[in-house]
Design a protein around this motif. Structure first.
Motif, short mmCIF file in Angstrom:
data_model
loop_
_atom_site.label_atom_id
_atom_site.label_comp_id
_atom_site.label_asym_id
_atom_site.label_seq_id
_atom_site.Cartn_x
_atom_site.Cartn_y
_atom_site.Cartn_z
N LEU A 155 19.16 7.40 -50.64
CA LEU A 155 19.12 7.90 -49.28
C LEU A 155 17.97 7.19 -48.57
CD1 LEU A 155 20.34 10.01 -47.30
CD2 LEU A 155 18.56 11.57 -48.07
N VAL A 156 18.28 6.49 -47.48
CA VAL A 156 17.27 5.76 -46.73
C VAL A 156 17.19 6.37 -45.34
CG1 VAL A 156 16.58 3.53 -45.80
CG2 VAL A 156 17.72 3.65 -48.02
N ILE A 157 15.96 6.74 -44.94
CA ILE A 157 15.74 7.34 -43.63
C ILE A 157 14.76 6.46 -42.87
CG2 ILE A 157 14.86 9.37 -42.41
CD1 ILE A 157 15.59 11.00 -44.96
N ASP A 158 15.20 6.00 -41.71
CA ASP A 158 14.33 5.19 -40.85
C ASP A 158 13.18 6.08 -40.36
OD1 ASP A 158 13.18 3.86 -38.55
OD2 ASP A 158 14.98 2.62 -38.48
N PRO A 159 11.93 5.64 -40.54
CA PRO A 159 10.79 6.48 -40.16
C PRO A 159 10.78 6.91 -38.70
CG PRO A 159 10.05 4.60 -41.45
CD PRO A 159 11.51 4.40 -41.17
N LYS A 160 11.38 6.13 -37.81
CA LYS A 160 11.33 6.50 -36.40
C LYS A 160 12.17 7.74 -36.07
CE LYS A 160 14.49 2.79 -35.18
NZ LYS A 160 14.48 1.47 -34.64
N ILE A 161 13.04 8.17 -37.01
CA ILE A 161 13.83 9.38 -36.77
C ILE A 161 13.08 10.63 -37.25
CG2 ILE A 161 15.12 9.35 -38.92
CD1 ILE A 161 16.51 10.35 -35.51
N VAL A 162 12.02 10.45 -38.00
CA VAL A 162 11.29 11.58 -38.57
C VAL A 162 10.38 12.19 -37.50
CG1 VAL A 162 9.69 12.34 -40.37
CG2 VAL A 162 11.37 10.54 -40.86
N ASP A 163 10.70 13.42 -37.13
CA ASP A 163 9.91 14.18 -36.16
C ASP A 163 9.61 15.53 -36.79
OD1 ASP A 163 8.83 15.63 -34.08
OD2 ASP A 163 10.56 15.41 -32.75
N PRO A 164 8.34 15.77 -37.18
CA PRO A 164 7.99 17.04 -37.83
C PRO A 164 8.37 18.27 -36.99
CG PRO A 164 6.13 15.53 -37.88
CD PRO A 164 7.19 14.91 -37.03
N GLU A 165 8.50 18.08 -35.69
CA GLU A 165 8.86 19.18 -34.80
C GLU A 165 10.37 19.45 -34.80
OE1 GLU A 165 6.52 20.76 -32.56
OE2 GLU A 165 4.96 19.72 -33.68
N ASP A 166 11.16 18.50 -35.31
CA ASP A 166 12.61 18.62 -35.24
C ASP A 166 13.25 18.22 -36.58
OD1 ASP A 166 15.24 18.87 -34.45
OD2 ASP A 166 15.27 17.02 -33.27
N THR A 167 13.03 19.04 -37.58
CA THR A 167 13.60 18.74 -38.90
C THR A 167 15.10 19.03 -38.95
OG1 THR A 167 12.99 20.93 -39.70
CG2 THR A 167 11.43 19.13 -40.12
N GLU A 168 15.61 19.86 -38.03
CA GLU A 168 17.04 20.17 -38.02
C GLU A 168 17.88 18.92 -37.73
OE1 GLU A 168 18.44 23.61 -35.85
OE2 GLU A 168 16.50 24.59 -36.16
N THR A 169 17.44 18.11 -36.79
CA THR A 169 18.17 16.88 -36.47
C THR A 169 18.19 15.95 -37.68
OG1 THR A 169 17.68 17.02 -34.12
CG2 THR A 169 18.27 14.85 -34.97
N LEU A 170 17.06 15.83 -38.35
CA LEU A 170 17.00 14.98 -39.54
C LEU A 170 17.95 15.50 -40.62
CD1 LEU A 170 15.83 12.65 -41.13
CD2 LEU A 170 13.90 14.13 -41.77
N ALA A 171 17.94 16.81 -40.83
CA ALA A 171 18.84 17.40 -41.82
C ALA A 171 20.30 17.15 -41.45
CB ALA A 171 18.57 18.90 -41.96
N ASP A 172 20.63 17.29 -40.18
CA ASP A 172 22.01 17.03 -39.73
C ASP A 172 22.40 15.58 -39.98
OD1 ASP A 172 22.28 19.66 -38.91
OD2 ASP A 172 21.93 19.22 -36.77
N LEU A 173 21.47 14.66 -39.72
CA LEU A 173 21.76 13.24 -39.93
C LEU A 173 21.95 12.92 -41.42
CD1 LEU A 173 19.33 11.64 -37.32
CD2 LEU A 173 21.84 11.62 -37.25
N VAL A 174 21.15 13.57 -42.26
CA VAL A 174 21.30 13.36 -43.71
C VAL A 174 22.66 13.86 -44.16
CG1 VAL A 174 20.46 14.08 -45.99
CG2 VAL A 174 18.83 13.34 -44.23
N VAL A 175 23.03 15.06 -43.74
CA VAL A 175 24.33 15.62 -44.12
C VAL A 175 25.46 14.72 -43.62
CG1 VAL A 175 25.92 17.56 -43.70
CG2 VAL A 175 23.53 18.00 -44.28
#
Length: 124
Positions: A59-79
């Motif tokens: 699983l590769v996550i581009d660092p620019k998508i990581v926002d500690p204030e918005d982990t829900e969006t990151l979780a949705d993108l991972v799913v």
């Protein structure tokens, strides 16, 4: 498979054909287990890699998508990326096993072999 003249089917030929199809199926399953496919989301910001056996390998996550204030969006993108990769792996399975499934009377996808592995064929 009735022989000319109305005789009984050649059981040896039927068993040889079944064994050949089983060997092709095993080879295809081994190739699928080794195959890796990817899926993405967020325009490529998240990439998931799964095997043909549906195992998540990377699983590769581009660092620019990581926002500690918005982990829900990151979780949705991972799913979404994992779902996309899994869908791609299923499609690969259908491509690899579809022709073999047709030989067993299946309609594509993963065939239900109904105990084919227990036929007592030579070499088993």
């Amino acid at each position: 498979m009735v022989q000319p003249g109305g005789g009984m089917p050649d059981m040896q030929q039927i068993l040889q054909q079944a064994q050949k199809m089983q060997e092709q199926l095993v080879t295809a399953q081994q190739e699928l287990a080794a195959a890796e496919v990817t899926g993405t989301s967020g325009g490529g910001l998240v990439t998931a890699t799964v095997t043909g056996g549906m195992e998540l390998k990377n699983l590769v996550i581009d660092p620019k998508i990581v926002d500690p204030e918005d982990t829900e969006t990151l979780a949705d993108l991972v799913v979404a990326a994992v779902r996309d990769a899994t869908h791609n792996a299923q499609r690969l399975t259908e491509e690899k096993l579809g022709p073999l499934a047709g030989g067993f009377g299946g309609g594509g996808g993963m065939p239900d072999l109904g105990g084919l592995g227990n036929l007592g064929l030579p070499g088993q």
